[in-house]
Design a protein around this motif. Structure first.
Motif, PDB file in Angstrom:
ATOM      1  N   ALA A   1      18.553  44.282  42.809  1.00  0.00           N
ATOM      2  CA  ALA A   1      17.593  43.249  43.176  1.00  0.00           C
ATOM      3  C   ALA A   1      16.448  43.203  42.171  1.00  0.00           C
ATOM      4  O   ALA A   1      15.930  44.238  41.757  1.00  0.00           O
ATOM      5  N   VAL A   2      16.078  41.974  41.781  1.00  0.00           N
ATOM      6  CA  VAL A   2      14.964  41.748  40.858  1.00  0.00           C
ATOM      7  C   VAL A   2      14.059  40.655  41.414  1.00  0.00           C
ATOM      8  O   VAL A   2      14.498  39.817  42.202  1.00  0.00           O
ATOM      9  N   GLY A   3      12.812  40.671  40.999  1.00  0.00           N
ATOM     10  CA  GLY A   3      11.882  39.618  41.386  1.00  0.00           C
ATOM     11  C   GLY A   3      12.141  38.358  40.582  1.00  0.00           C
ATOM     12  O   GLY A   3      12.672  38.409  39.473  1.00  0.00           O
ATOM     13  N   ALA A   4      11.754  37.211  41.143  1.00  0.00           N
ATOM     14  CA  ALA A   4      11.919  35.931  40.460  1.00  0.00           C
ATOM     15  C   ALA A   4      10.696  35.060  40.692  1.00  0.00           C
ATOM     16  O   ALA A   4      10.048  35.138  41.742  1.00  0.00           O
ATOM     17  N   LYS A   5      10.376  34.235  39.701  1.00  0.00           N
ATOM     18  CA  LYS A   5       9.226  33.338  39.754  1.00  0.00           C
ATOM     19  C   LYS A   5       9.713  31.894  39.730  1.00  0.00           C
ATOM     20  O   LYS A   5      10.585  31.542  38.938  1.00  0.00           O
ATOM     21  N   LYS A   6       9.148  31.067  40.609  1.00  0.00           N
ATOM     22  CA  LYS A   6       9.508  29.651  40.648  1.00  0.00           C
ATOM     23  C   LYS A   6       8.897  28.952  39.437  1.00  0.00           C
ATOM     24  O   LYS A   6       7.704  29.095  39.165  1.00  0.00           O
ATOM     25  N   ASN A   7       9.726  28.201  38.696  1.00  0.00           N
ATOM     26  CA  ASN A   7       9.219  27.497  37.520  1.00  0.00           C
ATOM     27  C   ASN A   7       8.846  26.055  37.867  1.00  0.00           C
ATOM     28  O   ASN A   7       9.001  25.627  39.019  1.00  0.00           O
ATOM     29  N   GLU A   8       8.362  25.304  36.886  1.00  0.00           N
ATOM     30  CA  GLU A   8       7.883  23.937  37.121  1.00  0.00           C
ATOM     31  C   GLU A   8       8.987  23.010  37.617  1.00  0.00           C
ATOM     32  O   GLU A   8       8.714  22.034  38.303  1.00  0.00           O
ATOM     33  N   ALA A   9      10.234  23.302  37.273  1.00  0.00           N
ATOM     34  CA  ALA A   9      11.360  22.465  37.701  1.00  0.00           C
ATOM     35  C   ALA A   9      11.808  22.800  39.128  1.00  0.00           C
ATOM     36  O   ALA A   9      12.672  22.132  39.678  1.00  0.00           O
TER      37      ALA A   9
END
Length: 125
Positions: free
Chosen positions: A74-82
């Motif tokens: 499991a890894v963290g994820a960041k929401k991008n502009e799209a």
């Protein structure tokens, strides 16, 4: 969640337990679930100053002399502009080969057997 999704989950986990029973690997390696505690999820989501938005789980396969076993990462994820989610700060293969330090969290969770729930339809109980 709809009843149909639960029925599918129960059927699919039963199918996987049948598959595991047929594998010639030690019982502790017959992982049928992973537990990700709030502490693990918080560690993944809070590793960036601005906070992260999601957790992505990658599926791996560990190879043993007797067979193979599924492993989760499991890894963290960041929401991008799209509106899509990008994995957060994953080290490159070269960084890993060079044994460079990384502050990026990678969690494997707690496998069952070991961290199992009380019996229920998903775990065959």
């Amino acid at each position: 969640m709809s009843t149909a999704k639960w029925i599918t989950a129960i059927e699919n986990t039963a199918n996987y337990r049948t598959f595991l029973a047929e594998q010639n690997i030690p019982l502790p390696e017959k992982t049928k679930a992973y537990l990700f505690t709030r502490e693990i999820l918080d560690k993944l989501l809070n590793q960036s100053a601005e906070g992260l938005d999601a957790v992505r789980v990658y599926i791996g396969q560990e190879v043993f002399e007797e067979g193979t076993a599924i492993r989760l990462y499991a890894v963290g994820a960041k929401k991008n502009e799209a509106g899509d989610y990008d994995d957060y700060n994953i080290p490159t293969e070269q960084n890993i080969i060079n044994e460079e330090e990384t502050t990026t969290e990678l969690e494997e969770g707690n496998p069952c057997p070991t961290s199992c729930s009380s019996p229920n339809p998903l775990n065959g109980g």
